[in-house]
Design a protein around this motif. Structure first.
Motif, PDB file in Angstrom:
ATOM      1  N   SER A  82      -3.693   7.044   3.100  1.00  0.00           N
ATOM      2  CA  SER A  82      -2.264   6.862   2.837  1.00  0.00           C
ATOM      3  C   SER A  82      -1.369   7.667   3.771  1.00  0.00           C
ATOM      4  O   SER A  82      -0.203   7.312   3.961  1.00  0.00           O
ATOM      5  CB  SER A  82      -1.957   7.323   1.405  1.00  0.00           C
ATOM      6  N   THR A  83      -1.899   8.748   4.356  1.00  0.00           N
ATOM      7  CA  THR A  83      -0.988   9.753   4.909  1.00  0.00           C
ATOM      8  C   THR A  83      -1.041   9.796   6.430  1.00  0.00           C
ATOM      9  O   THR A  83      -2.116   9.901   7.023  1.00  0.00           O
ATOM     10  CB  THR A  83      -1.331  11.141   4.312  1.00  0.00           C
ATOM     11  N   ALA A 122      -6.113   6.636   8.036  1.00  0.00           N
ATOM     12  CA  ALA A 122      -5.106   7.606   7.576  1.00  0.00           C
ATOM     13  C   ALA A 122      -5.765   8.574   6.590  1.00  0.00           C
ATOM     14  O   ALA A 122      -6.849   8.305   6.060  1.00  0.00           O
ATOM     15  CB  ALA A 122      -3.929   6.889   6.936  1.00  0.00           C
ATOM     16  N   GLN A 138       2.117   4.645   1.255  1.00  0.00           N
ATOM     17  CA  GLN A 138       2.157   5.279   2.586  1.00  0.00           C
ATOM     18  C   GLN A 138       2.960   6.569   2.494  1.00  0.00           C
ATOM     19  O   GLN A 138       4.128   6.560   2.094  1.00  0.00           O
ATOM     20  CB  GLN A 138       2.786   4.324   3.595  1.00  0.00           C
ATOM     21  N   SER A 176       3.988   2.872  11.186  1.00  0.00           N
ATOM     22  CA  SER A 176       4.100   2.480   9.781  1.00  0.00           C
ATOM     23  C   SER A 176       3.269   1.220   9.534  1.00  0.00           C
ATOM     24  O   SER A 176       3.307   0.280  10.320  1.00  0.00           O
ATOM     25  CB  SER A 176       5.574   2.212   9.463  1.00  0.00           C
ATOM     26  N   LEU A 210      -2.687   1.895   8.519  1.00  0.00           N
ATOM     27  CA  LEU A 210      -3.227   2.981   7.692  1.00  0.00           C
ATOM     28  C   LEU A 210      -4.745   3.140   7.766  1.00  0.00           C
ATOM     29  O   LEU A 210      -5.314   3.980   7.071  1.00  0.00           O
ATOM     30  CB  LEU A 210      -2.781   2.798   6.237  1.00  0.00           C
ATOM     31  N   GLU A 256       4.476   9.784   4.583  1.00  0.00           N
ATOM     32  CA  GLU A 256       4.835  10.212   5.935  1.00  0.00           C
ATOM     33  C   GLU A 256       5.329  11.645   5.887  1.00  0.00           C
ATOM     34  O   GLU A 256       6.359  11.933   5.271  1.00  0.00           O
ATOM     35  CB  GLU A 256       5.907   9.285   6.514  1.00  0.00           C
ATOM     36  N   SER A 310       0.846  -1.205   0.000  1.00  0.00           N
ATOM     37  CA  SER A 310       0.000   0.000   0.000  1.00  0.00           C
ATOM     38  C   SER A 310       0.875   1.247   0.000  1.00  0.00           C
ATOM     39  O   SER A 310       1.942   1.263   0.617  1.00  0.00           O
ATOM     40  CB  SER A 310      -0.862   0.061   1.264  1.00  0.00           C
TER      41      SER A 310
END
Lengths: 189, 189
Positions: free
Chosen positions: B113-114, B96, B70, B90, B93, B72, B68
């Protein structure tokens, strides 16, 4: 005692001389809104800070004017500008970093002006007495949550003109997740 | 045991699918330099993150690809973009934040994702044994200096593929004055 958090965004205080060079002779700052500390205000005016690696526009001037220009930025800002200011208490500008300030009427190199603000706590005389603290004391402040941390070396400043406020900059606030309007408690060191 | 500090600048890991949408079908990442954790590398590729309040260019992709995407970022970045990512480990998600990622071949809305990375410590199995720590433990790390502070809730991750490293983001590093190359010690909680 719950102490409100005041998160300082990048800002600057101008000397009369620099105000005139940046905005024009006899220029007077306009007040946009009062700050929590009596007599202090966010001015209508903003400037641009210029460093070797970049510039930051829209930096807020705080009023009233001071004897010396003092620029307070975050370390994130300092990296962006390409300068390395020391961590200092307000007013302690010996060895502070130079920065170029650009205003609508001109530009100045503000010598020994720029610092990362030393985290501190303003207390009214009565509040300090209640907490058993004197001006110049160093305390610790703990913040809960996923980014829980304890700030050490928080300098206490006491003055009958002050209102209780814990001052940190945006990097410090972001590192622990505090936002304006939050409150903290003193923690045992 | 002295543990090296690894300061994470904003970065992202891409899924195969998103890599293809951003850079083109069958695209392969190029390795710019290896990271301290074996097998991980900074890629040659960068992307632009786009939020409602602004965008950030030149955000580094890390390789290899993951199941996926991700992203950051620091909370400073999040404010600039106008998004409010949660603080997460980490890989965790769920919930997220979404963000728009723009690459040379296209744009994707990367759903869930974030995150703001939960501060953590990588340890090799042998290092963890020496310290008496198990994977999932929560420890505190103290930093000295004018901006002295103690980070709590530092999650320990143990793996025979890891090398000791204390991971924080740029806001956390700036709040205490750490730079890459510094080292920290575990502190009593």
């Amino acid at each position: 005692m719950r102490i409100p958090v005041g998160i300082s965004s990048r800002h600057l205080h101008l000397s009369r001389e620099h105000l005139a060079l940046l905005f024009g002779p006899y220029y007077e700052l306009g007040a946009q809104k009062p700050l929590r500390q009596p007599g202090q205000y966010a001015a209508l005016e903003t400037v641009t800070l210029v460093g070797s690696k970049g510039q930051i526009e829209g930096v807020r001037v705080l009023g009233p004017t001071r004897a010396s220009t003092q620029v307070e930025i975050s370390r994130t800002d300092a990296v962006r500008l390409g300068i390395k200011p020391p961590v200092r208490e307000s007013g302690d500008l010996k060895g502070a970093t130079d920065v170029v300030i650009r205003g609508p009427a001109g530009e100045v190199v503000a010598r020994e002006s720029t610092i990362l603000a030393w985290r501190h706590m303003h207390l009214h005389t009565a509040e300090a007495k209640e907490l058993g603290l004197e001006s110049g004391a160093s305390v610790s402040v703990s913040v809960l949550g996923p980014r829980a941390l304890t700030f050490h070396n928080v300098i206490v400043r006491v003055n009958p003109q002050f209102r209780a406020e814990f001052h940190i900059d945006t990097d410090e606030a972001n590192a622990c997740g505090l936002i304006n309007g939050d409150a903290v408690e003193l923690s045992a060191v």
